[in-house]
Design a protein around this motif. Structure first.
Motif, short mmCIF file in Angstrom:
data_model
loop_
_atom_site.label_atom_id
_atom_site.label_comp_id
_atom_site.label_asym_id
_atom_site.label_seq_id
_atom_site.Cartn_x
_atom_site.Cartn_y
_atom_site.Cartn_z
N PRO A 329 1.05 -1.16 -0.05
CA PRO A 329 0.02 0.01 -0.16
C PRO A 329 0.88 1.27 0.13
CG PRO A 329 -0.56 -1.43 1.71
CD PRO A 329 0.59 -1.94 0.98
N SER A 330 0.53 2.22 -0.86
CA SER A 330 1.22 3.44 -0.72
C SER A 330 0.26 4.54 -0.16
CB SER A 330 1.67 3.71 -2.23
OG SER A 330 0.39 4.08 -3.08
N GLY A 331 1.06 5.27 0.55
CA GLY A 331 0.52 6.67 1.26
C GLY A 331 -0.49 6.12 2.22
N LEU A 332 -0.25 5.15 3.09
CA LEU A 332 -0.99 4.48 4.06
C LEU A 332 -0.12 4.67 5.20
CD1 LEU A 332 -3.58 3.18 5.03
CD2 LEU A 332 -2.33 0.87 4.70
N HIS A 333 -0.80 5.47 6.29
CA HIS A 333 0.06 5.82 7.68
C HIS A 333 -0.99 5.42 8.51
CE1 HIS A 333 3.14 8.32 5.97
NE2 HIS A 333 2.48 8.46 4.95
N LEU A 334 -0.13 4.81 9.55
CA LEU A 334 -1.29 4.07 10.73
C LEU A 334 -0.95 4.70 12.27
CD1 LEU A 334 -0.17 0.39 9.84
CD2 LEU A 334 -2.13 1.62 8.95
N LEU A 348 -1.87 -9.18 13.03
CA LEU A 348 -2.26 -8.81 11.59
C LEU A 348 -3.89 -8.79 11.33
CD1 LEU A 348 0.07 -11.64 10.33
CD2 LEU A 348 0.38 -9.01 10.25
N GLU A 349 -4.56 -9.17 12.30
CA GLU A 349 -6.01 -9.06 12.00
C GLU A 349 -6.59 -7.49 12.29
OE1 GLU A 349 -7.85 -12.26 14.52
OE2 GLU A 349 -7.93 -13.52 12.98
N ARG A 350 -5.78 -6.74 13.13
CA ARG A 350 -6.10 -5.51 13.28
C ARG A 350 -5.86 -4.86 12.10
NH1 ARG A 350 -6.17 -3.47 18.44
NH2 ARG A 350 -7.18 -4.89 19.89
N LEU A 351 -4.35 -5.20 11.50
CA LEU A 351 -4.05 -4.33 10.32
C LEU A 351 -4.99 -4.84 9.18
CD1 LEU A 351 -0.22 -4.52 10.90
CD2 LEU A 351 -1.66 -2.65 11.26
N VAL A 357 -5.91 -4.44 2.66
CA VAL A 357 -4.82 -5.18 2.85
C VAL A 357 -5.10 -6.59 3.60
CG1 VAL A 357 -2.80 -4.90 4.43
CG2 VAL A 357 -3.87 -2.85 3.33
N ARG A 358 -4.42 -7.65 3.03
CA ARG A 358 -4.66 -8.70 3.80
C ARG A 358 -3.33 -9.64 3.91
NH1 ARG A 358 -9.91 -10.69 4.04
NH2 ARG A 358 -9.12 -12.93 4.22
N PHE A 359 -3.27 -10.71 4.55
CA PHE A 359 -1.91 -11.27 4.93
C PHE A 359 -2.18 -12.82 4.86
CE2 PHE A 359 0.06 -7.50 6.61
CZ PHE A 359 -1.03 -6.70 7.19
N LYS A 360 -1.13 -13.56 4.39
CA LYS A 360 -1.17 -14.72 4.29
C LYS A 360 0.17 -15.41 5.34
CE LYS A 360 -1.51 -19.14 1.41
NZ LYS A 360 -1.76 -19.57 0.06
N ILE A 361 0.14 -16.04 6.36
CA ILE A 361 1.48 -16.62 6.83
C ILE A 361 1.78 -18.18 6.28
CG2 ILE A 361 2.25 -17.40 9.01
CD1 ILE A 361 0.53 -15.75 10.48
N GLU A 362 3.18 -17.97 5.89
CA GLU A 362 3.68 -19.17 5.14
C GLU A 362 4.86 -19.67 6.24
OE1 GLU A 362 2.35 -18.01 0.71
OE2 GLU A 362 4.35 -17.74 1.41
N ARG A 364 7.29 -19.06 8.72
CA ARG A 364 7.96 -17.96 9.13
C ARG A 364 7.91 -16.66 8.28
NH1 ARG A 364 8.57 -18.82 14.15
NH2 ARG A 364 9.22 -16.57 14.53
N ARG A 365 6.91 -16.67 7.31
CA ARG A 365 6.92 -15.62 6.28
C ARG A 365 5.67 -15.04 6.32
NH1 ARG A 365 8.79 -17.57 0.50
NH2 ARG A 365 11.02 -17.19 1.61
N ILE A 366 5.50 -13.87 6.36
CA ILE A 366 4.30 -13.10 6.13
C ILE A 366 4.19 -12.52 4.76
CG2 ILE A 366 2.72 -11.29 7.13
CD1 ILE A 366 4.03 -11.64 9.78
N ARG A 367 3.09 -13.08 3.89
CA ARG A 367 2.85 -12.34 2.92
C ARG A 367 1.83 -11.49 2.71
NH1 ARG A 367 4.86 -13.94 -2.07
NH2 ARG A 367 5.72 -15.87 -1.10
N VAL A 368 2.25 -10.11 2.06
CA VAL A 368 0.99 -9.02 2.08
C VAL A 368 0.34 -9.09 0.78
CG1 VAL A 368 0.80 -6.54 2.23
CG2 VAL A 368 2.59 -7.63 3.65
N ILE A 369 -0.96 -9.46 0.68
CA ILE A 369 -1.68 -9.63 -0.45
C ILE A 369 -2.80 -8.55 -0.63
CG2 ILE A 369 -1.10 -12.00 -0.69
CD1 ILE A 369 -3.68 -12.76 0.71
N LYS A 370 -3.21 -8.20 -1.71
CA LYS A 370 -4.55 -7.41 -1.84
C LYS A 370 -5.89 -8.21 -1.69
CE LYS A 370 -5.95 -3.53 -4.74
NZ LYS A 370 -5.61 -2.70 -6.05
#
Length: 370
Positions: A329-334, A348-351, A357-362, A364-370
């Motif tokens: 994500p661009s321009g996203l500030h939390l 991650l569920e909060r985010l 913005v979604r996440f997938k855990i593989e 010890r890797r977190i993948r950021v997906i749309k």
């Protein structure tokens, strides 16, 4: 926490007398309350909407500033919440948790804990995590003792002092943190993925080098011997004070935040409530709430307009995971606050509540997906 203890806190919230810590506890239970639909039984839709809107509005704001001034708007909601939550929260043995969403699984990923590695000047390494509480380790010219609370006492053995100055390193791995008590009476709290170099003549020439990462310093006062903290591109000089230094390489700046006392960063005098931001040797000073900079010491993540990437860097270091961006994500500030003791799934569920913005855990890797 017992039912009685919680109701006392809820009552203090309702009357506007709650401390910040009590308020944080109250919000923690409110978050759990939101996902328990059965807890709304007996409350009208209008009351539900009023309670959720009032509290959510406060949660979305910065946690610390102007807490008391906002209490009058929340007192009614707090009073109702106290009655409702008190009837169910402590009458069930069911564990509070946020339901997992599809694609997020984190059974093997744990929050950080006390971990540290000692690297001697000779190059020998010792895992201080394995040192038993109450035990001591004597190595060359130093002694390391682990206290019952997990913190370390770093001592320089007087009868083994030498003419030549040597340097030992204490570092924390990703997913680790540690408190170190120095021989001059100062205390250092190393955040995760941090590295500090300690000289053998520390007592005579008070200085340490923060090579990487973040640390909070409580420096013992000695007007005759200023203490120096050396980090890339800057030196901080103090007499006796409390301050935080954030020098993670991936953040591209060094932030020095003063809580108490007085420090000099380069040619700049920093006062309590100020922060020096060093970008490649160029320093600007701004006013901040120092409690936000040291939220990590209280066991919290604190986001104050952080970029999405900076937020994910914090998560990566603390949970010792790799972040892979299929979508960035661009321009996203939390902005917000959440306990570092929470599972990575909850964080991650909060985010993930953010749009697109979604996440997938593989592993010890977190993948950021749309």
């Amino acid at each position: 926490m017992t039912k009685t203890e919680f109701l006392l806190i809820a009552n203090r919230v309702a009357t506007g007398e709650a401390s910040e810590q009590e308020y944080k506890i109250y919000l923690t239970y409110y978050n759990a309350f939101q996902v328990k639909e059965s807890a709304w039984d007996g409350i009208s839709d209008e009351e539900k909407s009023s309670i959720k809107n009032l509290l959510s509005e406060r949660i979305d704001q910065h946690i610390r500033p102007r807490i008391l001034s906002l209490w009058p708007r929340l007192r009614l909601a707090a009073a109702v919440m106290a009655l409702v939550i008190g009837t169910w929260l402590f009458t069930t043995n069911e564990r509070m948790s946020v339901p997992e969403k599809p694609g997020i699984s984190s059974a093997s990923i744990k929050p950080g804990m006390n971990k540290a590695i000692l690297t001697m000047a000779s190059g020998k390494k010792f895992d201080l995590t394995a040192l038993e509480k109450g035990a001591s380790l004597k190595l060359e010219n130093i002694s390391i003792t682990k206290r019952n609370d997990g913190s370390l006492i770093y001592s320089i053995l007087p009868h083994r002092k030498s003419q030549e100055v040597s340097y030992n390193n204490i570092s924390t791995p990703r997913g680790g943190h540690i408190e170190i008590n120095l021989p001059d009476g100062s205390h250092v709290f190393l955040n995760t993925a941090s590295d500090m170099k300690i000289p053998s003549d520390l007592v005579e020439n008070r200085r340490v080098e923060l090579l990487e990462g973040e640390a909070f310093f409580e420096i013992a006062h000695n007007k005759h011997k200023p203490f120096r903290v050396i980090s890339p591109n800057q030196t901080i000089e103090v007499l006796g004070t409390k301050f935080n230094v954030n020098a993670y390489a991936e953040e591209n700046v060094i932030k020095t935040t003063l809580q108490e006392g007085l420090v000099r960063v380069g040619n700049n005098i920093i006062n309590p409530g100020q922060q020096a931001i060093n970008s490649s040797g160029h320093i600007i000073v701004q006013s901040v709430d120092p409690e936000e900079a040291i939220a990590w010491m209280r066991g919290d993540f604190f986001f104050d307009g952080n970029s999405f990437e900076s937020t994910m860097n914090m998560i990566s270091r603390w949970y010792d995971v790799e972040i892979v961006y299929d979508y960035k994500p661009s321009g996203l500030h939390l902005s917000g606050q959440i306990s570092r003791a929470r599972s990575i799934t909850e964080v991650l569920e909060r985010l993930q509540e953010l749009e697109n913005v979604r996440f997938k855990i593989e592993g010890r890797r977190i993948r950021v997906i749309k």
